[in-house]
Write a protein that holds these residues in place. Structure first.
Motif, PDB file in Angstrom:
ATOM      1  N   ALA A 130      26.169 140.530  80.901  1.00  0.00           N
ATOM      2  CA  ALA A 130      25.299 139.706  80.409  1.00  0.00           C
ATOM      3  C   ALA A 130      24.600 140.380  79.678  1.00  0.00           C
ATOM      4  O   ALA A 130      24.203 141.033  78.736  1.00  0.00           O
ATOM      5  CB  ALA A 130      24.609 139.268  80.620  1.00  0.00           C
ATOM      6  N   ARG A 131      23.721 141.632  80.629  1.00  0.00           N
ATOM      7  CA  ARG A 131      23.305 142.876  80.545  1.00  0.00           C
ATOM      8  C   ARG A 131      24.062 143.875  79.537  1.00  0.00           C
ATOM      9  O   ARG A 131      23.357 144.169  77.983  1.00  0.00           O
ATOM     10  CB  ARG A 131      22.735 144.081  81.272  1.00  0.00           C
ATOM     11  N   PHE A 132      25.795 144.216  79.651  1.00  0.00           N
ATOM     12  CA  PHE A 132      26.531 144.585  78.409  1.00  0.00           C
ATOM     13  C   PHE A 132      26.249 144.455  77.287  1.00  0.00           C
ATOM     14  O   PHE A 132      25.853 145.256  76.575  1.00  0.00           O
ATOM     15  CB  PHE A 132      27.548 145.048  79.380  1.00  0.00           C
ATOM     16  N   VAL A 144      32.541 139.091  72.976  1.00  0.00           N
ATOM     17  CA  VAL A 144      33.040 138.211  73.546  1.00  0.00           C
ATOM     18  C   VAL A 144      33.079 137.955  75.147  1.00  0.00           C
ATOM     19  O   VAL A 144      34.086 138.673  75.973  1.00  0.00           O
ATOM     20  CB  VAL A 144      34.378 137.752  72.694  1.00  0.00           C
ATOM     21  N   LEU A 145      32.566 136.904  76.038  1.00  0.00           N
ATOM     22  CA  LEU A 145      32.557 136.349  77.101  1.00  0.00           C
ATOM     23  C   LEU A 145      33.352 135.316  77.519  1.00  0.00           C
ATOM     24  O   LEU A 145      33.238 134.325  76.581  1.00  0.00           O
ATOM     25  CB  LEU A 145      31.033 136.079  77.646  1.00  0.00           C
ATOM     26  N   TYR A 167      19.563 135.075  79.951  1.00  0.00           N
ATOM     27  CA  TYR A 167      19.542 136.033  79.378  1.00  0.00           C
ATOM     28  C   TYR A 167      19.462 136.070  77.755  1.00  0.00           C
ATOM     29  O   TYR A 167      18.812 136.267  77.001  1.00  0.00           O
ATOM     30  CB  TYR A 167      21.472 137.235  78.957  1.00  0.00           C
ATOM     31  N   PHE A 168      20.434 134.736  77.272  1.00  0.00           N
ATOM     32  CA  PHE A 168      20.686 134.253  75.840  1.00  0.00           C
ATOM     33  C   PHE A 168      20.340 132.740  76.060  1.00  0.00           C
ATOM     34  O   PHE A 168      21.228 131.958  76.042  1.00  0.00           O
ATOM     35  CB  PHE A 168      22.444 134.651  76.087  1.00  0.00           C
ATOM     36  N   VAL A 185      26.988 138.429  70.410  1.00  0.00           N
ATOM     37  CA  VAL A 185      27.979 137.793  71.429  1.00  0.00           C
ATOM     38  C   VAL A 185      28.453 136.402  71.188  1.00  0.00           C
ATOM     39  O   VAL A 185      27.141 135.455  70.954  1.00  0.00           O
ATOM     40  CB  VAL A 185      26.253 137.433  72.436  1.00  0.00           C
ATOM     41  N   TYR A 186      29.662 136.474  71.903  1.00  0.00           N
ATOM     42  CA  TYR A 186      30.207 135.019  72.143  1.00  0.00           C
ATOM     43  C   TYR A 186      30.018 134.498  72.927  1.00  0.00           C
ATOM     44  O   TYR A 186      30.801 135.530  74.148  1.00  0.00           O
ATOM     45  CB  TYR A 186      31.022 135.165  71.012  1.00  0.00           C
ATOM     46  N   LEU A 187      30.444 132.821  73.507  1.00  0.00           N
ATOM     47  CA  LEU A 187      30.636 132.440  74.959  1.00  0.00           C
ATOM     48  C   LEU A 187      32.341 131.879  74.281  1.00  0.00           C
ATOM     49  O   LEU A 187      32.036 130.899  74.204  1.00  0.00           O
ATOM     50  CB  LEU A 187      30.156 131.437  75.819  1.00  0.00           C
ATOM     51  N   GLU A 188      33.611 132.423  74.856  1.00  0.00           N
ATOM     52  CA  GLU A 188      34.812 131.659  73.960  1.00  0.00           C
ATOM     53  C   GLU A 188      35.809 131.205  75.533  1.00  0.00           C
ATOM     54  O   GLU A 188      35.884 131.267  76.813  1.00  0.00           O
ATOM     55  CB  GLU A 188      35.661 132.728  73.761  1.00  0.00           C
TER      56      GLU A 188
END
Length: 281
Positions: A130-132, A144-145, A167-168, A185-188
């Motif tokens: 998350a920090r990265f 993209v996570l 973090y978000f 920043v995305y959660l996929e």
């Protein structure tokens, strides 16, 4: 007007060595190998007229390569946009190279890799990722996570989401393909699928694939394959270290594969066993 290049992406495997053994990844039986700087430069030069996007991925963990910074510098000098796919475990050690590189366009982090991260703490791992992601976004890069959670959220995935929310902060913006956690920043989510396997039973139903249409792969030994799922090099079309791309792409095997998919026929046995290809039926 700039002429559109043939491939939207080329998967350039800079090394097939990984520090994890994840259940969702088939790995490879190929000899462990990493490209040299000279090999990478040669391949990148030959691919310039075919794509603008290099994915440092097929098998292997790209952050393990000791020459990663040099590869990124070469890619930047050639005008490429680089996409990195990583398991995230080495971001604290090597992530700086990605943040500093002008070539890096996007970083995909496979969060589900935590399952193979023996001895690691979920909190530490997800927090580092998350920090990265936050730092990458601040530098104008997309992050993209990736998480296998389309088939229902298990406890691990819920815990991951809880850590990410620190973090978000929610609410997150939902789209058809992802959740936007913040700018860039995305959660996929995704579904697990069966990787193609020459030993699996053949599927002979009409089929289609974007291999050789919008993508190709190049293995660490220079072998050119039609797509990012040919992890063993079962459909070798040629070798980029010793041949020109036009010769490789116009070979009888390449043309037969391309023409077959135009007729919705998978002419290669490997393609007939590909679970991912069922998405296109």
């Amino acid at each position: 007007m700039t002429k559109e290049k043939r491939f939207k992406k080329v998967y350039l495997e800079i090394g097939n060595i990984c520090n994890l053994s994840c259940s969702f990844c088939p790995g490879t039986r190929r000899k462990p190998r990493q490209m040299t700087v000279e090999e990478f430069a040669l391949a990148a030069e030959k691919l310039r007229e075919y794509t603008d996007y290099l994915y440092f991925h097929l098998m292997g963990e790209p952050l393990l390569h000791p020459q990663l910074e040099g590869f990124l510098e070469i890619a930047a000098d050639m005008g490429y946009k680089v996409i990195i796919t990583t398991n995230g475990t080495l971001l604290e050690k090597r992530g700086g190279a990605l943040l500093e590189s002008a070539a890096v366009h996007k970083v995909n982090i496979s969060l589900q890799s935590f399952e193979a991260n023996e001895g690691g703490e979920l909190e530490d791992y997800i927090s580092a990722c998350a920090r990265f992601a936050g730092e990458a976004a601040e530098r104008g890069k997309i992050c993209v996570l990736r998480l296998w959670n389309n088939n229902g959220l298990d406890l691990l995935n819920e815990n991951i989401k809880a850590i990410l929310s620190r973090y978000f902060p929610e609410p997150w913006v939902k789209s058809r393909m992802s959740l936007r956690l913040s700018d860039r920043v995305y959660l996929e989510p995704g579904d697990k699928f069966d990787w193609p396997d020459m030993e699996a039973g053949a599927e002979t139903a009409p089929s289609f694939c974007y291999g050789l249409r919008d993508q190709i792969g190049v293995l660490s030994d220079g072998t050119v394959v039609p797509c990012c799922l040919d992890h063993e090099g079962d459909i070798p079309l040629g070798n980029i270290f010793t041949q020109g791309m036009e010769e490789i792409l116009s070979s009888p095997r390449a043309k037969a594969l391309y023409d077959g998919f135009s007729r919705r026929i998978a002419v290669e046995k490997l393609c007939r066993s590909c679970g991912y290809a069922t998405k296109f039926k």
